[in-house]
Design an enzyme around this catalytic site. Structure first.
Site, short mmCIF file in Angstrom:
data_model
loop_
_atom_site.label_atom_id
_atom_site.label_comp_id
_atom_site.label_asym_id
_atom_site.label_seq_id
_atom_site.Cartn_x
_atom_site.Cartn_y
_atom_site.Cartn_z
N LYS A 139 58.72 45.41 36.82
CA LYS A 139 58.60 46.63 36.01
C LYS A 139 59.81 47.54 36.10
O LYS A 139 60.13 48.23 35.14
CB LYS A 139 57.33 47.39 36.37
CG LYS A 139 57.35 48.05 37.74
CD LYS A 139 55.98 48.63 38.09
CE LYS A 139 56.02 49.32 39.43
NZ LYS A 139 54.70 49.43 40.04
N ARG A 158 44.89 55.76 45.20
CA ARG A 158 45.21 55.48 43.83
C ARG A 158 44.11 54.53 43.37
O ARG A 158 42.95 54.92 43.41
CB ARG A 158 46.63 54.91 43.67
CG ARG A 158 47.17 55.12 42.25
CD ARG A 158 48.60 54.63 42.06
NE ARG A 158 48.69 53.17 42.02
CZ ARG A 158 49.85 52.52 41.85
NH1 ARG A 158 50.98 53.19 41.70
NH2 ARG A 158 49.87 51.20 41.82
C1 LIG Z 1 54.90 48.92 41.30
C2 LIG Z 1 53.91 48.15 42.06
C3 LIG Z 1 54.34 47.23 43.04
C4 LIG Z 1 55.78 47.06 43.42
O1 LIG Z 1 56.24 48.18 44.12
P1 LIG Z 1 57.72 48.22 44.73
O2 LIG Z 1 57.73 49.42 45.59
O3 LIG Z 1 58.66 48.29 43.60
O4 LIG Z 1 57.89 46.98 45.52
C5 LIG Z 1 53.36 46.49 43.69
N1 LIG Z 1 52.06 46.63 43.40
C6 LIG Z 1 51.61 47.51 42.47
C7 LIG Z 1 50.14 47.60 42.21
C8 LIG Z 1 52.52 48.30 41.79
O5 LIG Z 1 52.07 49.17 40.87
#
Ligand SMILES: *Cc1c(COP(=O)(O)O)cnc(C)c1O
Length: 377
Positions: free
Chosen positions: A35, A129
């Site tokens: 993302k 969350r």
């Molecule tokens: C964005 C996200 C990740 C990845 O997080 P990073 O800190 O970029 O490694 C993993 N799991 C979920 C549910 C996320 O929303």
């Protein structure tokens, strides 16, 4: 054309290799999260071809829909909206979920598309969350999923350090393993994925802090920026400049450092405060808040200071620079997570891909000389 993100695909591969090897050594699978770079297809392709990547994941189904042809299973990591169920079944192999009403829709749609869709249940271990908070509700969901014809219960996952800032530790992750064990023994099944978090769980790898039973991590930021996010420590062995930003100077003039006249609101409704530094050599580069989070930019030329930004302009203090900047020159910046997210999302920022040969030890940064990168999610 400027502005552009310069993407070094070899450095990206090095970072995947470095983390991937570490994870495999501890028996963990790697879900790479795409993302932060808006699932740019050229980068996704490199990740898909990397032997250490087991799954590809993104928070947005549009990004997954736009993946190039990939060989790894695709995971939607944001719990789906009811209004996107059809696309979730069509484009994702696995989705993270925390609402039984949504899973029922997924089951019906999977039936319609003649597919088996895999579901990972999110458990909230205190970050507040997403995820099941109540164990009874979790067990009820499991029991109902087991009656569904087109849903396969694939595993459990936790997300930490995103909203509440909770730092993962062995005790917290052990709770997830306890959930796994109680579900497996109550229902006589075996869960494939027990995912212990994001880049903030990575520091535990080095301390043997990941309990047995956790078999996956989901990593985005750690791989693209080369740092763990629980404490913000950079890995010396990784590249921190996989992505850099290039923007172009459109004006250079000597001006005062304090505006002249009565100060009201700026374009964002805030009353700006200025420090009088006397006359300044000010440069304007053609990029603004619509394209980047200017607070997350660090100029590679350390003599440049960022003064501020409006929607379309980034104002720089060039007074201390040794280089004689001219209008038309490009200025390069490191980007933190937040700046990266916005730069990749802006349609006004171009992308160029390089595959530089370099010496692994030849970094831009020396120890103690790194951009200040805030934690953003
Ligand atoms: C964005 C996200 C990740 C990845 O997080 P990073 O800190 O970029 O490694 C993993 N799991 C979920 C549910 C996320 O929303």
């Amino acid at each position: 054309m400027n502005p552009k993100i310069i993407i070094d695909l070899n450095k990206f591969t090095d970072n995947l290799d470095y983390i991937g090897k570490k994870m495999k050594a501890k028996g963990l699978t790697l879900t790479h999260i795409t993302k932060v770079y808006a699932a740019d297809p050229n980068i996704v392709k490199v990740a898909d071809e990397n032997k250490y990547v087991d799954y590809l994941g993104d928070a947005r189904i549009e990004n997954i829909r736009n993946y190039p042809q990939v060989s790894k299973p695709k995971i939607l990591i944001r719990i789906p909206m009811h209004s996107e169920i059809e696309d979730v079944i069509r484009y994702a192999d696995i989705s993270f979920n925390s609402e039984i009403s949504t899973i029922r829709f997924l089951n019906n749609e999977a039936k319609r598309q003649k597919k088996i869709h895999k579901v990972v249940l999110m458990v909230d271990l205190g970050d507040l969350r997403e995820g099941y908070f109540d164990v009874k509700e979790l067990h009820k969901a499991v029991a109902e999923i087991l009656t569904m014809t087109n849903i396969q219960l694939f595993g459990l996952a936790v997300n930490l350090t995103c909203f509440g800032g909770v730092i993962p530790d062995k005790g917290i992750l052990q709770k997830l393993v306890d959930y796994k064990n109680s579900i497996e023994s109550s229902y006589g099944l075996s869960l494939s994925m027990i995912s212990g978090g994001n880049s903030s769980s990575l520091y535990l790898l080095d301390k043997d802090g990941i309990p047995e039973g956790i078999n996956n991590l989901r990593l985005g930021e750690a791989i693209v920026i080369g740092k763990e996010t629980a404490f913000g420590q950079f890995y010396d062995e990784m590249h921190h400049d996989v992505f850099t930003l290039s923007a172009e100077l459109v004006e250079i003039k000597e001006k005062p450092s304090v505006p002249i006249g009565k100060i009201g609101m700026d374009a964002f409704g805030q009353k700006p405060v200025f420090v009088d530094k006397g006359q300044m050599l000010r440069g304007i580069v053609a990029i603004g808040r619509q394209d980047i989070d200017h607070l997350g930019l660090v100029p590679i030329d350390k003599r440049i200071e960022i003064v501020g930004a409006s929607s379309d302009h980034l104002i720089l203090d060039l007074t201390k620079c040794k280089k004689d900047y001219k209008v038309g020159d490009s200025v390069r910046f490191y980007m933190n997570y937040s700046a990266l997210l916005r730069a990749f999302t802006s349609k006004y920022v171009n992308r160029t891909y390089i595959q530089q040969q370099y010496n692994m030890r030849n970094f831009f940064y020396k120890k103690g000389d790194r951009p200040i990168v805030l934690c953003h999610h």
